[in-house]
Design an enzyme around this catalytic site. Structure first.
Site, mmCIF file in Angstrom:
data_model
loop_
_atom_site.group_PDB
_atom_site.id
_atom_site.type_symbol
_atom_site.label_atom_id
_atom_site.label_comp_id
_atom_site.label_asym_id
_atom_site.label_seq_id
_atom_site.Cartn_x
_atom_site.Cartn_y
_atom_site.Cartn_z
ATOM 1 N N TYR A 1 0.820 -1.219 0.000
ATOM 2 C CA TYR A 1 0.000 0.000 0.000
ATOM 3 C C TYR A 1 0.853 1.267 0.000
ATOM 4 O O TYR A 1 0.392 2.326 -0.418
ATOM 5 C CB TYR A 1 -0.932 -0.002 1.220
ATOM 6 C CG TYR A 1 -2.134 -0.892 1.010
ATOM 7 C CD1 TYR A 1 -3.279 -0.397 0.403
ATOM 8 C CD2 TYR A 1 -2.117 -2.226 1.399
ATOM 9 C CE1 TYR A 1 -4.377 -1.196 0.195
ATOM 10 C CE2 TYR A 1 -3.216 -3.049 1.184
ATOM 11 C CZ TYR A 1 -4.341 -2.521 0.581
ATOM 12 O OH TYR A 1 -5.427 -3.324 0.366
ATOM 13 N N ARG B 1 1.854 -10.994 -5.905
ATOM 14 C CA ARG B 1 1.616 -9.555 -5.829
ATOM 15 C C ARG B 1 2.253 -8.837 -7.020
ATOM 16 O O ARG B 1 1.641 -7.952 -7.625
ATOM 17 C CB ARG B 1 2.186 -9.017 -4.518
ATOM 18 C CG ARG B 1 1.354 -7.897 -3.991
ATOM 19 C CD ARG B 1 1.644 -7.566 -2.571
ATOM 20 N NE ARG B 1 0.465 -6.897 -2.009
ATOM 21 C CZ ARG B 1 0.461 -6.330 -0.826
ATOM 22 N NH1 ARG B 1 1.506 -6.381 -0.051
ATOM 23 N NH2 ARG B 1 -0.633 -5.730 -0.382
ATOM 24 N N VAL C 1 8.710 -2.081 3.175
ATOM 25 C CA VAL C 1 8.149 -3.365 3.618
ATOM 26 C C VAL C 1 7.303 -3.115 4.857
ATOM 27 O O VAL C 1 7.378 -2.045 5.475
ATOM 28 C CB VAL C 1 9.250 -4.410 3.902
ATOM 29 C CG1 VAL C 1 10.059 -4.671 2.642
ATOM 30 C CG2 VAL C 1 10.161 -3.965 5.029
ATOM 31 N N GLU D 1 6.392 7.823 5.479
ATOM 32 C CA GLU D 1 5.289 8.201 4.583
ATOM 33 C C GLU D 1 4.143 8.757 5.412
ATOM 34 O O GLU D 1 3.910 8.308 6.528
ATOM 35 C CB GLU D 1 4.847 6.995 3.743
ATOM 36 C CG GLU D 1 4.581 5.702 4.531
ATOM 37 C CD GLU D 1 3.224 5.611 5.158
ATOM 38 O OE1 GLU D 1 2.346 6.388 4.746
ATOM 39 O OE2 GLU D 1 3.033 4.763 6.060
ATOM 40 N N PHE D 2 3.437 9.742 4.850
ATOM 41 C CA PHE D 2 2.279 10.321 5.533
ATOM 42 C C PHE D 2 1.042 10.197 4.660
ATOM 43 O O PHE D 2 0.131 10.996 4.760
ATOM 44 C CB PHE D 2 2.542 11.788 5.870
ATOM 45 C CG PHE D 2 3.592 11.976 6.927
ATOM 46 C CD1 PHE D 2 3.280 11.814 8.264
ATOM 47 C CD2 PHE D 2 4.898 12.288 6.587
ATOM 48 C CE1 PHE D 2 4.247 11.977 9.249
ATOM 49 C CE2 PHE D 2 5.871 12.450 7.565
ATOM 50 C CZ PHE D 2 5.548 12.296 8.897
ATOM 51 N N LYS E 1 6.719 10.701 12.801
ATOM 52 C CA LYS E 1 5.759 9.779 12.170
ATOM 53 C C LYS E 1 4.849 9.164 13.249
ATOM 54 O O LYS E 1 3.625 9.152 13.111
ATOM 55 C CB LYS E 1 6.559 8.700 11.429
ATOM 56 C CG LYS E 1 5.830 7.443 11.112
ATOM 57 C CD LYS E 1 4.940 7.606 9.928
ATOM 58 C CE LYS E 1 4.349 6.269 9.539
ATOM 59 N NZ LYS E 1 3.152 6.430 8.756
ATOM 60 N N CYS F 1 -1.879 1.643 10.420
ATOM 61 C CA CYS F 1 -0.923 2.564 11.057
ATOM 62 C C CYS F 1 -1.282 3.034 12.455
ATOM 63 O O CYS F 1 -0.438 3.029 13.340
ATOM 64 C CB CYS F 1 -0.750 3.801 10.176
ATOM 65 S SG CYS F 1 0.262 3.468 8.760
ATOM 66 N N ARG G 1 -21.309 4.836 11.103
ATOM 67 C CA ARG G 1 -20.433 5.864 10.533
ATOM 68 C C ARG G 1 -21.127 7.208 10.363
ATOM 69 O O ARG G 1 -20.550 8.135 9.808
ATOM 70 C CB ARG G 1 -19.933 5.411 9.159
ATOM 71 C CG ARG G 1 -18.995 4.246 9.229
ATOM 72 C CD ARG G 1 -17.659 4.690 9.757
ATOM 73 N NE ARG G 1 -16.677 3.643 9.591
ATOM 74 C CZ ARG G 1 -15.371 3.875 9.550
ATOM 75 N NH1 ARG G 1 -14.904 5.081 9.668
ATOM 76 N NH2 ARG G 1 -14.542 2.878 9.426
HETATM 77 P P1 ADP Z 1 2.422 -1.310 3.675
HETATM 78 O O1 ADP Z 1 1.027 -0.853 3.980
HETATM 79 O O2 ADP Z 1 3.417 -0.884 4.738
HETATM 80 O O3 ADP Z 1 2.873 -0.961 2.298
HETATM 81 P P2 ADP Z 1 2.032 -4.071 2.784
HETATM 82 O O4 ADP Z 1 1.889 -5.319 3.607
HETATM 83 O O5 ADP Z 1 0.912 -3.623 1.918
HETATM 84 O O6 ADP Z 1 2.453 -2.920 3.845
HETATM 85 O O7 ADP Z 1 3.326 -4.208 1.846
HETATM 86 C C1 ADP Z 1 4.572 -4.644 2.274
HETATM 87 C C2 ADP Z 1 5.196 -5.522 1.171
HETATM 88 O O8 ADP Z 1 6.557 -5.777 1.510
HETATM 89 C C3 ADP Z 1 4.531 -6.895 1.006
HETATM 90 O O9 ADP Z 1 4.089 -7.037 -0.334
HETATM 91 C C4 ADP Z 1 5.653 -7.884 1.337
HETATM 92 O O10 ADP Z 1 5.622 -9.052 0.524
HETATM 93 C C5 ADP Z 1 6.900 -7.073 1.060
HETATM 94 N N1 ADP Z 1 8.089 -7.552 1.779
HETATM 95 C C6 ADP Z 1 8.230 -7.879 3.085
HETATM 96 N N2 ADP Z 1 9.496 -8.256 3.360
HETATM 97 C C7 ADP Z 1 10.192 -8.178 2.217
HETATM 98 C C8 ADP Z 1 11.571 -8.422 1.847
HETATM 99 N N3 ADP Z 1 12.476 -8.813 2.757
HETATM 100 N N4 ADP Z 1 11.927 -8.241 0.564
HETATM 101 C C9 ADP Z 1 11.022 -7.820 -0.349
HETATM 102 N N5 ADP Z 1 9.722 -7.570 -0.080
HETATM 103 C C10 ADP Z 1 9.302 -7.732 1.185
#
Ligand code: ADP
Length: 457
Positions: A14, A41, A89, A124-125, A183, A239, A407
């Site tokens: 996200y 993904r 991540v 990030e904000f 943050k 968050c 809501r």
């Molecule tokens: P956020 O809301 O913080 O973006 P998400 O769970 O949507 O969190 O995204 C985090 C992404 O980071 C996931 O798609 C996950 O697969 C990826 N991720 C986690 N650890 C690693 C890593 N060591 N190397 C590459 N990608 C990673």
């Protein structure tokens, strides 16, 4: 300073996905590669069906993908070639060990940082649901780094990216701790505002005040301001809770127990608000929801996103499932598998791995969810819920037909809904007179209601 040619972002979620799509659009001469360990993904990012929903995202991705925006699983190659590496991540709350339930689990960050020498803090904000406009027109960009010559150079390099579309005055550079704490503090302040107005909503319900009127009245004071004063079923998202818990953990670890307790209360009011709302549903439905069909409208933690992390809907569903309610869930953007996964994870235990999941159905439209239901519970503020044909819905429901507006999106319709015959309940305001639980009201209950012996009175 060498111009930046290649940016790599580890983590296509996200945060990483929308951020890099906007950077690619704003910096056409820079190649941006987003990598992730999750093959599925990455495949989705390369397809028509993006893995996340965010207004405006699809258009940006379609314009840049294959031009200067790439999604890949080849992390090492992208890291090797990049001039700047973003780590996006996830940092979920730890579920085990020291700081369990509060501290952020940094194992994913560490795994990435070990491949990379210099790591800055660039929190990030962006708010989900408005991520693209937040990224294109941010209130500020925060960059924290070491006060060493290398640190300063790194800050400068990163600033050179943002300065292309963000006014210089909005790019704030600080030391590492200020950046990281800003943050946490920003999210803690926002969560605190929601808990503050939610605490007032409880008081409104017992005194007869209307929390929307109170919010409006206090929000016109410029020192307070009118944003984030919406009473609801409680905040969700990946968050707020995580960052407040992190702050609490940090304060405890640094021997500041008073400060820790102060922020912990923001979480407790949030949990209280969810419990209170669920208890109200049970109490209005004559103290039992066992075997009753309840339409739960909205599962995402807020509108315009398909994200369900820490959504209040999960907690409210769980409370109702514990009481034996049959839930029919509808959400315009959340997939069936996600809802089932969220509800099974939050209720699973070793003895009974999937308790109550048989009580859950996923509806493909809101009318199906409400058909033959005793009550409608609105948990997410999706705009489409304001435009439903409530007359049609009322006709198809069991009577008395309840609507719980968690809501306050139907405020302007409450009068009309009552005219249609609905029992309307909302947050922070008393609307309908409670139906007393007497023999004559029982007689009015629809014949299809569960037999009395099943009711826990
Ligand atoms: P956020 O809301 O913080 O973006 P998400 O769970 O949507 O969190 O995204 C985090 C992404 O980071 C996931 O798609 C996950 O697969 C990826 N991720 C986690 N650890 C690693 C890593 N060591 N190397 C590459 N990608 C990673």
């Amino acid at each position: 300073m060498e111009p930046v040619k290649r940016i790599c972002c580890i983590g296509a979620g996200y945060v990483g996905g929308p951020t890099c799509s906007v950077i690619a659009q704003m910096c056409p001469e820079i190649t941006v590669t987003v990598v992730d360990v999750d093959e599925e993904r990455i495949q989705a990012w390369n397809s028509e069906q993006l893995p996340i929903f965010e207004p405006g995202l699809q258009e940006v991705v379609e314009a840049q993908r294959g031009v200067n925006l790439f999604f890949s699983t080849d992390i090492d190659k992208a890291v090797r070639e990049a001039d700047i590496i973003f780590i996006s991540v996830n940092t979920p709350t730890k579920t085990f060990g020291l700081g369990k339930g509060r501290a952020a689990d940094l194992k994913y960050i560490e795994a990435c940082a070990r491949r990379i020498a210099q790591v800055l803090s660039n929190p990030e904000f962006l708010a989900e649901g408005t991520a693209i406009s937040d990224l294109k027109n941010p209130d500020r960009v925060l960059i924290g780094g070491d006060e060493t010559p290398e640190g300063r150079r790194a800050i400068e390099t990163l600033s050179s990216i943002y300065v292309r579309w963000v006014p210089k005055t909005r790019i704030i550079t600080t030391n590492m701790w200020s950046s990281e704490l800003s943050k946490l503090a920003a999210n803690a302040f926002l969560a605190q505002r929601i808990s503050s107005i939610n605490s007032i909503s409880a008081l409104c319900e017992v005194t007869g005040a209307d929390v929307e009127e109170v919010a409006h009245a206090i929000g016109t004071d410029q020192r307070i301001g009118n944003r984030f004063l919406k009473a609801s079923v409680g905040f969700g998202g990946s968050c707020f809770q995580k960052d407040v818990l992190n702050l609490v953990y940090l304060c405890e670890a640094l021997n500041l127990p008073e400060v820790a307790r102060y922020w912990q209360q923001v979480i407790e009011i949030n949990e209280y608000q969810r419990r209170r709302f669920a208890a109200r549903i049970v109490s209005c439905l004559f103290n039992t929801v066992t075997d009753k069909k309840i339409a739960l409208l909205g599962f995402a933690f807020k509108k315009d996103t398909g994200d369900t992390r820490e959504s209040s809907s999960i907690y409210i569903s769980k409370y109702l499932m514990d009481e034996g309610a049959r839930l029919h869930v509808y959400d315009p953007k959340v997939k069936k598998e996600q809802i089932m996964q969220d509800l099974s994870r939050s209720t699973a235990s070793a003895e009974e791995p999937e308790p109550g999941l048989s009580l859950v159905s996923i509806a493909s439209d809101p009318y199906e969810a409400c058909d033959n239901a005793h009550a409608i519970v609105i948990c997410t503020e999706w705009d489409i819920f304001k435009e439903l044909d409530y007359e049609r819905i009322y006709q198809a429901m069991l009577k008395p037909a309840f609507i719980f507006d968690g809501r306050r999106i139907l405020d302007s319709l409450h009068g009309r809904l009552q005219q249609l015959g609905f029992q309307v309940e909302t947050i922070g305001k008393r609307i309908s007179q409670r139906i007393p639980f007497t023999a004559s009201t029982i007689a009015q209950l629809d014949l299809q209601a569960p037999p009395l012996k099943k009711m826990k009175i």
